[in-house]
Design a protein around this motif. Structure first.
Motif, PDB file in Angstrom:
ATOM      1  N   MET A 196       0.822  -1.200   0.000  1.00  0.00           N
ATOM      2  CA  MET A 196       0.000   0.000   0.000  1.00  0.00           C
ATOM      3  C   MET A 196       0.862   1.258   0.000  1.00  0.00           C
ATOM      4  N   VAL A 197       0.579   2.141  -0.955  1.00  0.00           N
ATOM      5  CA  VAL A 197       1.210   3.459  -0.948  1.00  0.00           C
ATOM      6  C   VAL A 197       0.326   4.384  -0.134  1.00  0.00           C
ATOM      7  N   THR A 198       0.904   5.128   0.791  1.00  0.00           N
ATOM      8  CA  THR A 198       0.093   6.045   1.591  1.00  0.00           C
ATOM      9  C   THR A 198       0.873   7.271   2.030  1.00  0.00           C
ATOM     10  N   HIS A 199       0.158   8.376   2.237  1.00  0.00           N
ATOM     11  CA  HIS A 199       0.747   9.564   2.854  1.00  0.00           C
ATOM     12  C   HIS A 199       0.398   9.602   4.334  1.00  0.00           C
ATOM     13  N   SER A 200      -0.442   8.661   4.762  1.00  0.00           N
ATOM     14  CA  SER A 200      -0.982   8.709   6.119  1.00  0.00           C
ATOM     15  C   SER A 200      -0.186   7.833   7.086  1.00  0.00           C
ATOM     16  N   GLU A 201       0.417   8.466   8.093  1.00  0.00           N
ATOM     17  CA  GLU A 201       1.149   7.709   9.123  1.00  0.00           C
ATOM     18  C   GLU A 201       0.169   6.801   9.870  1.00  0.00           C
ATOM     19  N   HIS A 202      -1.054   7.272  10.029  1.00  0.00           N
ATOM     20  CA  HIS A 202      -2.090   6.486  10.708  1.00  0.00           C
ATOM     21  C   HIS A 202      -2.348   5.169   9.947  1.00  0.00           C
ATOM     22  N   ASP A 203      -2.563   5.283   8.642  1.00  0.00           N
ATOM     23  CA  ASP A 203      -2.828   4.091   7.838  1.00  0.00           C
ATOM     24  C   ASP A 203      -1.610   3.163   7.792  1.00  0.00           C
ATOM     25  N   ALA A 204      -0.418   3.763   7.753  1.00  0.00           N
ATOM     26  CA  ALA A 204       0.805   2.957   7.658  1.00  0.00           C
ATOM     27  C   ALA A 204       0.945   2.037   8.872  1.00  0.00           C
ATOM     28  N   LYS A 205       0.376   2.442  10.000  1.00  0.00           N
ATOM     29  CA  LYS A 205       0.473   1.629  11.220  1.00  0.00           C
ATOM     30  C   LYS A 205      -0.287   0.309  11.104  1.00  0.00           C
ATOM     31  N   TYR A 206      -1.182   0.192  10.134  1.00  0.00           N
ATOM     32  CA  TYR A 206      -1.874  -1.083   9.914  1.00  0.00           C
ATOM     33  C   TYR A 206      -0.934  -2.114   9.277  1.00  0.00           C
ATOM     34  N   SER A 207       0.183  -1.658   8.739  1.00  0.00           N
ATOM     35  CA  SER A 207       1.079  -2.558   8.010  1.00  0.00           C
ATOM     36  C   SER A 207       2.063  -3.249   8.955  1.00  0.00           C
ATOM     37  N   HIS A 208       2.859  -4.172   8.418  1.00  0.00           N
ATOM     38  CA  HIS A 208       3.903  -4.836   9.198  1.00  0.00           C
ATOM     39  C   HIS A 208       5.233  -4.111   9.062  1.00  0.00           C
ATOM     40  N   ARG A 209       5.359  -3.355   7.964  1.00  0.00           N
ATOM     41  CA  ARG A 209       6.662  -2.777   7.642  1.00  0.00           C
ATOM     42  C   ARG A 209       6.448  -1.532   6.793  1.00  0.00           C
ATOM     43  N   ILE A 210       7.187  -0.478   7.105  1.00  0.00           N
ATOM     44  CA  ILE A 210       7.090   0.748   6.317  1.00  0.00           C
ATOM     45  C   ILE A 210       8.392   0.965   5.553  1.00  0.00           C
ATOM     46  N   ILE A 211       8.268   1.072   4.236  1.00  0.00           N
ATOM     47  CA  ILE A 211       9.425   1.398   3.401  1.00  0.00           C
ATOM     48  C   ILE A 211       9.294   2.870   3.030  1.00  0.00           C
ATOM     49  N   ARG A 212      10.313   3.663   3.386  1.00  0.00           N
ATOM     50  CA  ARG A 212      10.259   5.089   3.050  1.00  0.00           C
ATOM     51  C   ARG A 212      11.186   5.378   1.878  1.00  0.00           C
ATOM     52  N   MET A 213      10.647   6.127   0.901  1.00  0.00           N
ATOM     53  CA  MET A 213      11.399   6.428  -0.325  1.00  0.00           C
ATOM     54  C   MET A 213      11.704   7.907  -0.441  1.00  0.00           C
ATOM     55  N   LEU A 214      12.784   8.190  -1.173  1.00  0.00           N
ATOM     56  CA  LEU A 214      13.141   9.566  -1.500  1.00  0.00           C
ATOM     57  C   LEU A 214      13.911   9.516  -2.816  1.00  0.00           C
ATOM     58  N   ASP A 215      13.525  10.353  -3.772  1.00  0.00           N
ATOM     59  CA  ASP A 215      14.217  10.434  -5.063  1.00  0.00           C
ATOM     60  C   ASP A 215      14.465   9.065  -5.704  1.00  0.00           C
ATOM     61  N   GLY A 216      13.435   8.231  -5.723  1.00  0.00           N
ATOM     62  CA  GLY A 216      13.539   6.945  -6.419  1.00  0.00           C
ATOM     63  C   GLY A 216      14.362   5.898  -5.713  1.00  0.00           C
ATOM     64  N   GLN A 217      14.710   6.178  -4.450  1.00  0.00           N
ATOM     65  CA  GLN A 217      15.491   5.199  -3.691  1.00  0.00           C
ATOM     66  C   GLN A 217      14.813   4.900  -2.360  1.00  0.00           C
ATOM     67  N   LYS A 218      15.170   3.769  -1.794  1.00  0.00           N
ATOM     68  CA  LYS A 218      14.675   3.437  -0.460  1.00  0.00           C
ATOM     69  C   LYS A 218      15.587   4.129   0.543  1.00  0.00           C
ATOM     70  N   VAL A 219      15.019   4.839   1.507  1.00  0.00           N
ATOM     71  CA  VAL A 219      15.862   5.481   2.514  1.00  0.00           C
ATOM     72  C   VAL A 219      15.845   4.752   3.859  1.00  0.00           C
ATOM     73  N   THR A 220      14.655   4.306   4.295  1.00  0.00           N
ATOM     74  CA  THR A 220      14.614   3.525   5.540  1.00  0.00           C
ATOM     75  C   THR A 220      13.545   2.457   5.460  1.00  0.00           C
ATOM     76  N   GLU A 221      13.648   1.526   6.388  1.00  0.00           N
ATOM     77  CA  GLU A 221      12.629   0.489   6.545  1.00  0.00           C
ATOM     78  C   GLU A 221      12.372   0.338   8.031  1.00  0.00           C
ATOM     79  N   ASN A 222      11.100   0.396   8.458  1.00  0.00           N
ATOM     80  CA  ASN A 222      10.771   0.133   9.854  1.00  0.00           C
ATOM     81  C   ASN A 222       9.875  -1.081   9.931  1.00  0.00           C
ATOM     82  N   VAL A 223      10.279  -2.052  10.747  1.00  0.00           N
ATOM     83  CA  VAL A 223       9.424  -3.215  10.972  1.00  0.00           C
ATOM     84  C   VAL A 223       8.520  -2.902  12.157  1.00  0.00           C
ATOM     85  N   LEU A 224       7.195  -3.075  11.961  1.00  0.00           N
ATOM     86  CA  LEU A 224       6.236  -2.740  13.024  1.00  0.00           C
ATOM     87  C   LEU A 224       5.756  -3.960  13.769  1.00  0.00           C
ATOM     88  N   ALA A 225       5.668  -5.091  13.087  1.00  0.00           N
ATOM     89  CA  ALA A 225       5.149  -6.288  13.755  1.00  0.00           C
ATOM     90  C   ALA A 225       5.711  -7.530  13.095  1.00  0.00           C
TER      91      ALA A 225
END
Ligand code: ADP
Ligand code: ADP
Length: 225
Positions: A196-225
């Motif tokens: 899921m692509v989202t701008h919402s931090e609230h919605d992202a919390k439903y996921s297991h992992r957040i991949i954050r991108m910048l300029d066509g690259q992955k910058v960070t990954e957070n595992v939530l569950a």
């Protein structure tokens, strides 16, 4: 399920060449729920289109369930897509001239499912999405939340192994948005992989992992569950 390695995508218009994806790498396991975040223009839609086999890449590799999709032509990609992937969009993308029932039936017609089986599956999924009572209505007669439930029904009617959601709550108020997120969570708990692509931090919390991108690259990954 998905392994993306050094993925590249360029757009050329006149003299300007834009790098939309710049050697992006990550993988997604079967059954995962992954959120992709990042500022406007960082390449999220481009990435989702490539994962969804709607577009091809210019470099790197994309492996989906053992298939090297970057080597596939449009016909082979379409075939793999039809049987594996369901899409949910921010703007619902329902066909206004078709009823709720007909919108949800469409993917089954595309994959050649017989009429009796189509009826059974459409009714089953409309019940599950609690929208059966509106089956004869047209999209414009429904609220945004109801339209998105129809769109989710259409995305899952073919039992896809992967759902790609692009800002699925972007046009919904928070109560309808949460309802759609609960539906996606339920589908994920049933075994469907979700990206899921989202701008919402609230919605992202439903996921297991957040991949954050910048300029066509992955910058960070957070595992939530
Ligand atoms: P896409 O390319 O998938 O359409 P965009 O990045 O263009 O996504 O943004 C989709 C919507 O989200 C747009 O309506 C945009 O105005 C809005 N949007 C963009 N950035 C943000 C943000 N940081 N926070 C909230 N909404 C945003
Ligand atoms: P996001 O979804 O994160 O907003 P996009 O994938 O839509 O980002 O866009 C990534 C980059 O590619 C942006 O710089 C955008 O302007 C550019 N881009 C996207 N689609 C096209 C296109 N069809 N033609 C030219 N440039 C494009």
């Amino acid at each position: 399920m998905i392994t993306i390695k050094d993925l590249e995508k360029y757009y050329s218009t006149d003299e300007v060449r834009t790098i939309a994806l710049n050697k992006l790498s990550f993988s997604v396991n079967e059954g995962e729920f992954v959120a992709i975040m990042g500022p406007s223009g960082c390449g999220k839609s481009t990435l989702l289109n490539i994962i969804g086999m709607l577009d091809d890449c210019d470099g790197g590799s994309y492996e989906f369930k053992g298939h090297e999709v970057s080597n596939y032509n449009e016909r082979k990609r379409a075939n793999l897509r039809k049987h594996n992937i369901g899409f949910v969009f921010q703007s619902f993308n329902l066909i206004d001239e078709l009823t709720v029932y007909e919108n949800v039936e469409l993917p089954l017609i595309y994959t050649g499912v017989k009429p009796a089986e189509r009826k059974k599956r459409v009714e089953e999924v409309l019940e599950k999405m609690q929208i059966m009572h509106r089956r004869k209505h047209f999209p414009q007669q429904l609220s945004g939340g109801q339209q998105q439930r129809v769109a989710v029904a259409r995305a899952v009617v073919n039992n896809p192994t992967l759902i790609l959601a692009d800002e699925p709550t972007g046009n919904l108020d928070s109560s309808n948005g949460n309802e759609v997120m609960d539906l996606l969570t339920e589908l994920n708990e049933g075994g469907t992989t979700i990206i899921m692509v989202t701008h919402s931090e609230h919605d992202a919390k439903y996921s297991h992992r957040i991949i954050r991108m910048l300029d066509g690259q992955k910058v960070t990954e957070n595992v939530l569950a």
